[in-house]
Structures are given as C-alpha cells and as structure tokens.
Write an enzyme that holds these catalytic residues in place. Structure first.
Site, PDB file in Angstrom:
ATOM      1  N   ASP A 175       0.961  -1.112  -0.113  1.00  0.00           N
ATOM      2  CA  ASP A 175      -0.144  -0.073   0.127  1.00  0.00           C
ATOM      3  C   ASP A 175       0.917   1.279   0.071  1.00  0.00           C
ATOM      4  O   ASP A 175       1.441   1.446   0.874  1.00  0.00           O
ATOM      5  CB  ASP A 175      -0.759  -0.021   1.271  1.00  0.00           C
ATOM      6  N   HIS A 176       1.089   1.892  -1.223  1.00  0.00           N
ATOM      7  CA  HIS A 176       2.160   2.827  -1.351  1.00  0.00           C
ATOM      8  C   HIS A 176       2.281   4.038  -0.359  1.00  0.00           C
ATOM      9  O   HIS A 176       2.968   4.727   0.020  1.00  0.00           O
ATOM     10  CB  HIS A 176       2.412   3.584  -2.691  1.00  0.00           C
ATOM     11  N   LYS A 180       5.080   6.476   2.330  1.00  0.00           N
ATOM     12  CA  LYS A 180       5.002   8.134   2.150  1.00  0.00           C
ATOM     13  C   LYS A 180       5.734   8.948   3.378  1.00  0.00           C
ATOM     14  O   LYS A 180       5.561   8.193   4.600  1.00  0.00           O
ATOM     15  CB  LYS A 180       3.710   8.735   2.021  1.00  0.00           C
ATOM     16  N   HIS A 238      -5.719   2.743   1.089  1.00  0.00           N
ATOM     17  CA  HIS A 238      -5.053   3.920   1.678  1.00  0.00           C
ATOM     18  C   HIS A 238      -5.753   4.738   2.771  1.00  0.00           C
ATOM     19  O   HIS A 238      -5.052   4.900   3.719  1.00  0.00           O
ATOM     20  CB  HIS A 238      -4.906   4.978   0.440  1.00  0.00           C
ATOM     21  N   LYS A 338     -11.641  11.875  -7.425  1.00  0.00           N
ATOM     22  CA  LYS A 338     -11.225  12.270  -8.403  1.00  0.00           C
ATOM     23  C   LYS A 338     -11.439  13.467  -8.944  1.00  0.00           C
ATOM     24  O   LYS A 338     -12.834  14.066  -8.728  1.00  0.00           O
ATOM     25  CB  LYS A 338     -11.233  11.338  -9.583  1.00  0.00           C
TER      26      LYS A 338
HETATM   27  C1  BG6 Z   1      -3.484   4.462  -6.543  1.00  0.00           C
HETATM   28  C2  BG6 Z   1      -4.870   4.480  -7.045  1.00  0.00           C
HETATM   29  O1  BG6 Z   1      -3.315   3.479  -5.576  1.00  0.00           O
HETATM   30  O2  BG6 Z   1      -3.266   5.654  -5.786  1.00  0.00           O
HETATM   31  C3  BG6 Z   1      -5.095   5.682  -7.930  1.00  0.00           C
HETATM   32  O3  BG6 Z   1      -5.182   3.307  -7.963  1.00  0.00           O
HETATM   33  C4  BG6 Z   1      -4.646   6.998  -7.454  1.00  0.00           C
HETATM   34  O4  BG6 Z   1      -6.299   5.673  -8.685  1.00  0.00           O
HETATM   35  C5  BG6 Z   1      -3.257   6.826  -6.655  1.00  0.00           C
HETATM   36  O5  BG6 Z   1      -4.616   7.845  -8.304  1.00  0.00           O
HETATM   37  C6  BG6 Z   1      -2.997   8.131  -5.887  1.00  0.00           C
HETATM   38  O6  BG6 Z   1      -1.815   7.829  -5.423  1.00  0.00           O
HETATM   39  P1  BG6 Z   1      -0.601   9.232  -4.984  1.00  0.00           P
HETATM   40  O7  BG6 Z   1       0.453   8.647  -4.461  1.00  0.00           O
HETATM   41  O8  BG6 Z   1      -0.530   9.769  -6.085  1.00  0.00           O
HETATM   42  O9  BG6 Z   1      -1.735  10.233  -4.307  1.00  0.00           O
END
Ligand code: BG6
Length: 487
Positions: A175-176, A180, A238, A338
């Site tokens: 989960d990126h 952060k 997230h 979005k």
């Molecule tokens: C991803 C989603 O996990 O996270 C995307 O699939 C989204 O839809 C993105 O745009 C947002 O990541 P960040 O790091 O740009 O906020």
C-alpha cells in the site's frame, strides 16, 4: 548511502504503467544513490515481444519523463541499464516460465523479488507457475499490488492461492501510502514525543478528517477504474491504513507483527455501517464536466473506456467510528475523490475547545487547536494555536506552527516506492499489510458495497474542480462540523 546486497528483481507487468512511472524510476534512484554496487539485476517481463534493446529504450523514454532533469544523469543511466533485462513471458503460459528459469540460474542464493504489477486475476496463476517451475527459493518474496480482490471472498481466494506457494513472511501486500514520508512521520510524531499521546483520545479529540483528493481523472485506466470505483481503489486500502496509523494504540516495538497487531485491532474496532446507516453515513459521487483551475475537463462518462450510463463512484465520503475506549464517539470522516479542486492528502486532528473560555478571541469565537499532517502536495505538519493579539488588551487570534519537511530536510525526499522496494529487499514487513488486516478491511466495507450495489445510496453528481457533492458537506455539517477547507 548504504550499499545494497545482491538481488534479482523480476517485474511482472514490466512494460506497464506502474513499472514505467514508479518502479523503474525508484530502482534508478536506488542505483544512483547506493555507494557500493552489488550484483543486482532487474528482469522486466510481459507479453509484448520486445528485444532487450527495445525494452531499454522504453524504460529510458519513461524515466526521462518521470525522473526530474536535475536527477537524471546519462552515466548513471548507462550503468543502471546494464542491470536491466527483458523476457517475453505470457503469465498464463506455463512453458514461458522456463525462460525465467534460464535467466535466473547461476544466481546463487541471492534475494529474489517477484513483483506482480499485473491485474490481480493473474496473481494465483503466476504464483502457481513460479512454484511449479521451482523458482521460489527460501529467499524469494512476492509483492502484490492492490486491489487485492473485489470483496472478502475474492481477496481470500487470492490469499489462499498465493499462500499455497509463498509463506506469509514472503508475501508483501503493498500500500504505497504507508511508504510516504509523512505517514512515517506520523508514527514518529505519535510515538517519538510525549506531547500528543495524552491528548490523543476521545477526551481531547473532537473529530478526525482524512482526505485524499486528486485533480486527475481516470488517466487512461478507464476500464480498470470503472470496474473498481473509489471505495475499492482508495478507501479499502489507503484511507483505512491512514486511519489505522492515527488510531492505533502505541505498539511495544516497530517490528512487523507488533505494529500490524495494533492496526488490526483498529480495523476490527470499526463500527459496522449497515442497513439504514449506509444512507446516513456514506456519500457516493461521480464527477461531471467542469474545470480544474481554468482548464475545462470532461465528465466521468465522457472519459475513454467508460461505458455509457456507468454508475461507478469517483468520490466517497464516510463517517466512520471506532468502538473502543480511546475513540468511542469521535467521528473519523474519510473522503476521497478524482477531479477535485486541489490535489491534497492530509490528516486533520481537530481538538476540543478550551473547557473554560475566559479569554476572548478578536474575531469573537475562539478557534480550537488543530493538527494538520500534510502528505500532499507538500509534506509537512501544522499546529493551529491561539495566541495574544499584540498591543493593548487580552484578545486572542489563531497562529500557526508550520513545518515544511522539504525546508527542514533539504535532501531529496524518497518516493514511497523507493522505500517500500528497499523494505522488500531487506525483508522488512512492517509497512505491508498482513492477510488478516486485509480480511478485516473487506469485512467492514462489504455491507457498504452490498448496500450500494442494491441501490441503497443514490449517486450524487459533482462538477469536476470542486470538493465533491454537496452531500459530502452535509454529511459532516449534520454533526456541526465542516471539512477543513470549508471551516
Ligand atoms: C492508487 C490508485 O493506488 O493511488 C490511483 O489506484 C490513485 O487511482 C493513486 O490515483 C494515488 O496515489 P498518489 O500517491 O498519487 O496520491
């Protein structure tokens, strides 16, 4: 900078969007900034019949797009490119894995990372084929990109299938957001200071707001997005992970299972939102045509790949609550969308007002203390306090203690993927989701998903370039609160 041990990084979906936009640039930075260069290599795989040279050209073209010019060096790239290779491999074709066996033989017992940047429907098949081809060694790890399933049952199936080949300690569910810098800083803030912990509970916290707002639309991912929607794309992972970090009890250590045990308790404490509560506590929206800044943008239904009349949500707001002693009665407002007015990701902790307001604010009303943890666009911390207006009399006005992390630390900030890839290589699981966390997140979301699918919540339209449907402001206004930008 630290040296890296030798590893093989096998990238499924090697020519895809994530690989090009995030993963290869992250690996390029790690190559550029590592002091000693061990023998590590990257094998991109995919169905496209590319030669190694063609793959390198594609990678170079994209890295030039996604790595800022000041960080790009031809000589660093030339050395990095030596590490890159490509293998045409159809994930569904068992015999294609022999090509990988060939490529990886003679590598000794080095760490082997299989990064699955593919559709989740391929995860089970890829893992089974890797297993049958004898490619999974004790030092292997598999990285699974989200979304992991569409609901509890499909997520469990994927986990079962992957678990048949890899042990849980080899599975890195990414989960990126957890990679952060500011999210890590939130952990540091909460558990590296004594100041906040005594206030971090229902006695002093009035409400918590977590927002991830994006200005982008579906960006060429129409087909994927339309079958996913904002609840699965952003909330299931997230937003809930951020909520866990805010609400968890202080863990005894930051080792993976201790942290994840505490996060799991938070997920399990989420009060179910079912029946009529779904209508009262959730908002689902879809953007129509509007403007971001002054630039006109089309509505969701006009985007490429979106079927006519689609009812997929591009905006979600939820009022969540935790049923535990620390947080009972404190609303956690979650919001993501979005095509919103600004790109903004932040966590806002609104504290309660002073119990005995004996001092007057110059504006008449005293503002409560507020802590804002900003993840995007700039990483930072801001604490709103009341201070005396200079001069005669004793009137108060709000002031801010503001820390911009980019100014405090002038070094380049690592991208979340850089940090998380390094954690995978070093076998550190703390910032990755454990299987039971995923189950708990789906368990909480399912009644909402089901009610929405039964038509239990109308889809509200909002113009692109705004903060979402008015119902989102109403959701929070009913409690006498307001989203930060409205207050
Ligand atoms: C991803 C989603 O996990 O996270 C995307 O699939 C989204 O839809 C993105 O745009 C947002 O990541 P960040 O790091 O740009 O906020």
């Amino acid at each position: 900078m630290a040296a890296l041990e030798a590893f093989d990084f096998i990238l499924f979906g090697g020519s895809g969007d994530l690989a090009m936009r995030k993963l290869l640039p992250a690996l390029y930075y790690r190559h550029r900034d590592s002091s000693a260069h061990a023998a590590w290599r990257i094998v991109g795989t995919g169905r496209q019949p590319l030669s190694r040279e063609e793959y390198l050209a594609l990678a170079l073209e994209n890295c030039r797009l996604y790595v800022p010019v000041k960080d790009f060096s031809d000589s660093a790239w030339a050395a990095f490119a030596q590490r890159l290779d490509y293998l045409r491999l159809d994930a569904n074709q068992e015999q294609d894995y022999q090509g990988l066996v060939e490529k990886l033989k003679d590598a000794g017992s080095r760490v082997r990372v299989f990064y699955l940047a593919t559709a989740p429907s391929l995860f089970a098949g890829i893992c089974a084929s890797l297993g049958r081809a004898g490619l999974v060694t004790p030092d292997s790890r598999v990285v699974l990109e989200k979304p992991l399933g569409r609901d509890l049952a499909s997520a469990r199936r994927i986990n079962e299938d992957v678990g048949a080949v890899f042990a849980e300690h080899q599975i890195f569910r990414i989960d990126h957001y957890l990679g952060k810098e500011t999210v890590q800083n939130l952990i540091a803030l909460r558990f590296g200071n004594v100041l906040f912990e005594p206030l971090w509970n229902r006695s002093w916290v009035h409400d918590v707001q977590i927002t991830i707002a994006e200005t982008v639309g579906v960006e060429g991912r129409g087909e994927f997005y339309d079958s996913t929607g904002a609840l699965r794309d952003m909330v299931q992972n997230h937003l809930l992970q951020l909520l866990c970090i805010v609400a968890m009890e202080p863990p005894a250590s930051i080792d993976a299972d201790t942290m994840r045990d505490e996060k799991l308790k938070v997920l399990r404490a989420l009060k179910p939102i079912t029946g009529e509560d779904v209508a009262a506590r959730t908002v689902r929206g879809q953007y129509r045509a509007g403007a971001i800044g002054h630039k006109p943008v089309p509505g969701y239904l006009e985007e490429e790949g979106i079927p006519a009349g689609s009812r997929t949500e591009t905006f979600v707001a939820i009022k969540a609550e935790l049923g535990n002693w620390r947080w009972a009665g404190v609303p956690f407002y979650l919001r993501t969308g979005k095509r919103m007015q600004d790109r903004l990701a932040e966590i806002v902790i609104n504290f309660r007002g002073v119990p005995h307001p004996m001092l007057r604010a110059s504006s008449g009303e005293s503002a409560s203390n507020r802590l804002v943890i900003s993840l995007q666009p700039d990483e930072g911390l801001r604490l709103d306090l009341m201070a005396k207006v200079p001069g005669e009399g004793m009137h108060l006005q709000p002031i801010q203690l503001d820390v911009a992390l980019s100014e405090t630390y002038r070094t380049r900030q690592w991208d979340a993927y850089e940090r998380l890839i390094m954690d995978v290589i070093h076998g550190k699981l703390t910032l990755f989701m454990r299987r039971d966390e995923l189950d708990a997140a789906w368990l909480w979301l399912e009644p909402i998903l089901n009610a929405w699918e039964r038509g239990g919540q109308p889809l509200k339209s909002y113009p692109a370039g705004t903060w979402g449907p008015t119902a989102s402001s109403a959701l929070i206004a009913r409690d006498g609160h307001a989203w930060r930008e409205e207050s």
